[in-house]
Design an enzyme around this catalytic site. Structure first.
Site, PDB file in Angstrom:
ATOM      1  N   LYS A  13       0.836  -1.218   0.000  1.00  0.00           N
ATOM      2  CA  LYS A  13       0.000   0.000   0.000  1.00  0.00           C
ATOM      3  C   LYS A  13       0.869   1.265   0.000  1.00  0.00           C
ATOM      4  CE  LYS A  13      -2.084  -1.279   3.867  1.00  0.00           C
ATOM      5  NZ  LYS A  13      -1.458  -2.585   4.096  1.00  0.00           N
ATOM      6  N   ARG A  88     -10.389   0.347   7.869  1.00  0.00           N
ATOM      7  CA  ARG A  88     -10.070  -1.078   7.964  1.00  0.00           C
ATOM      8  C   ARG A  88     -10.984  -1.852   8.904  1.00  0.00           C
ATOM      9  NH1 ARG A  88      -4.023  -0.207   8.144  1.00  0.00           N
ATOM     10  NH2 ARG A  88      -3.468  -2.105   9.201  1.00  0.00           N
ATOM     11  N   ARG A 127      11.527  -5.384   5.377  1.00  0.00           N
ATOM     12  CA  ARG A 127      11.288  -3.954   5.133  1.00  0.00           C
ATOM     13  C   ARG A 127      12.225  -3.084   5.967  1.00  0.00           C
ATOM     14  NH1 ARG A 127       5.394  -1.709   5.460  1.00  0.00           N
ATOM     15  NH2 ARG A 127       5.438  -2.889   7.399  1.00  0.00           N
ATOM     16  N   ARG A 160      10.384  -1.040  11.499  1.00  0.00           N
ATOM     17  CA  ARG A 160       9.206  -0.733  12.312  1.00  0.00           C
ATOM     18  C   ARG A 160       9.106  -1.720  13.470  1.00  0.00           C
ATOM     19  NH1 ARG A 160       4.128   0.154   8.308  1.00  0.00           N
ATOM     20  NH2 ARG A 160       3.138  -1.254   9.794  1.00  0.00           N
ATOM     21  N   ARG A 171      -1.557  -9.046  13.041  1.00  0.00           N
ATOM     22  CA  ARG A 171      -2.011  -8.112  11.989  1.00  0.00           C
ATOM     23  C   ARG A 171      -2.803  -8.852  10.916  1.00  0.00           C
ATOM     24  NH1 ARG A 171       3.738  -5.689  10.860  1.00  0.00           N
ATOM     25  NH2 ARG A 171       2.847  -4.542   9.105  1.00  0.00           N
TER      26      ARG A 171
END
Ligand code: AP5
Ligand code: MG
Length: 217
Positions: A13, A88, A127, A160, A171
């Site tokens: 996203k 969401r 990431r 993160r 998640r």
């Protein structure tokens, strides 16, 4: 043009938002980024959100309502916006419809990034982010030229707090339970475009671009 980009954690996203914003003048409204900034600055919203975010759980709808109303009250959104990671929950989607009705605005297209769960592990654990300019990297798929440094501004890259396997599991379960119904909610309005997000970054963006060109025509 008002857009919404939706998909599982790590689906792309943020990466696709950046590419869309390079081409179209839209305001990026990412609740994840807004909440991380609030946590970093120790604001009341940040203090409420921090624990949920670290565990990978969704932040309560009331907190999200307040930050969205505040953001949409700013004039720059008149140019069009791109929601990333919001709404969401179905509650948030219904709430957004009411907020937008008041403002005489609507969502024109929902871009749904489809990807199998097993593809997400390397995307999340690999990431790396630039804390200064927000650039997104991945040590497996999209590494910086110099390890640990941002190509654009040279800052040290960070990870993160919720980019670990334990939080990812939570998640994903939040995504299935709460966010998939949001896609069905917009399906009923016939504004969802499904994109194969397992392809290379350039190809995913090419497919999104085709949909957006159709919308602008
Ligand atoms: P949020 O920040 O929205 O996180 P998320 O939904 O888990 O999604 P991510 O940001 O992790 O992934 P992404 O899809 O943006 O992927 P990216 O482009 O970075 O939310 C975080 C938390 O905040 C939530 O858990 C919740 O607690 C809270 N929150 C936020 N909004 C909320 C709301 N509305 N209500 C309640 N709570 C809320 O890409 C991932 C990696 O993959 C990168 O390394 C990238 O380089 C790589 N990559 C991307 N695309 C490709 C590709 N095509 N091929 C190969 N690699 C790729
Ligand atoms: Mg993101």
């Amino acid at each position: 043009m008002n857009l919404l980009i939706i998909g599982a954690p790590g689906a792309g996203k943020g990466t696709m938002s950046e590419l869309i914003l390079n081409r179209y003048e839209l305001v990026h409204v990412s609740t994840g980024d807004m909440l991380r900034a609030a946590v970093k600055n120790g604001t009341p919203v940040g203090l409420k959100a921090q624990g949920y975010m670290n565990r990978g759980e969704l932040v309560p709808d009331e907190v999200i309502h307040d930050i969205i109303v505040e953001r949409l009250s700013q004039d720059d959104v008149d140019a069009g916006f791109l929601f990333d990671g919001y709404p969401r929950t179905e509650n948030q989607a219904v709430d957004l419809d009411e907020i937008l009705k008041e403002l005489d605005k609507k969502i024109d297209m929902v871009i749904n990034l489809n990807i199998a769960e097993e593809e997400l592990i390397k995307r999340i654990t690999g990431r790396r982010l630039c804390p200064a300019c927000g650039e997104i990297y991945n040590i497996y798929f999209n590494p910086p030229k110099e390890e640990g440094k941002c190509d654009k501004c040279g800052a040290d890259l960070i990870q993160r707090k919720d980019d670990n396997l334990e939080s990812l599991e939570v998640r994903l379960s939040e995504y299935h339970k709460n966010t998939q119904p949001v896609i069905e909610y917009y399906e009923k309005k016939d504004i969802v475009r499904h994109i194969d997000a397992a392809q290379a970054i350039e190809k995913v963006f090419e497919d999104i671009s085709k949909e957006l060109e159709g919308l602008c025509r």
